[in-house]
Scaffold this motif. Sequence first.
Motif, PDB file in Angstrom:
ATOM      1  N   UNK A 114      -1.054   2.137  10.151  1.00 15.19           N
ATOM      2  CA  UNK A 114      -0.314   0.984   9.635  1.00 15.19           C
ATOM      3  C   UNK A 114      -0.735   0.672   8.203  1.00 15.19           C
ATOM      4  N   UNK A 115      -2.019   0.738   7.917  1.00 14.98           N
ATOM      5  CA  UNK A 115      -2.507   0.461   6.570  1.00 14.98           C
ATOM      6  C   UNK A 115      -2.015   1.532   5.599  1.00 14.98           C
ATOM      7  N   UNK A 116      -2.014   2.786   6.032  1.00 18.02           N
ATOM      8  CA  UNK A 116      -1.560   3.849   5.144  1.00 18.02           C
ATOM      9  C   UNK A 116      -0.071   3.713   4.835  1.00 18.02           C
ATOM     10  N   UNK A 117       0.716   3.202   5.791  1.00 13.66           N
ATOM     11  CA  UNK A 117       2.136   2.963   5.519  1.00 13.66           C
ATOM     12  C   UNK A 117       2.316   1.858   4.497  1.00 13.66           C
ATOM     13  N   UNK A 118       1.484   0.807   4.574  1.00 10.80           N
ATOM     14  CA  UNK A 118       1.581  -0.312   3.639  1.00 10.80           C
ATOM     15  C   UNK A 118       1.153   0.142   2.248  1.00 10.80           C
TER      16      UNK A 118
END
Length: 71
Positions: free
Chosen positions: A64-68
């Motif tokens: 999720x953090x890498x997508x953001x």
Amino acid sequence: MRPMLHNQEFKVYIITKGAVLRFLVIEIIIGTMTYSIAMKLFHNIILASVGGWVGTEGIKRLYAVSKIIGK
């Protein structure tokens, strides 16, 4: 008797093949791997279960953090 509602909604949920594969990889495969590693480290079923859960949740959070960050 219930009164008839004139504004009824019909919802359709679409589950993609990618979502199913992502679930299988993250929840089952990675969860099993992290459980196995934790079991070898702690030699305790409860701690290994927690380790499997933490490992799986950690991977999901990193995704999720890498997508953001990638946006």
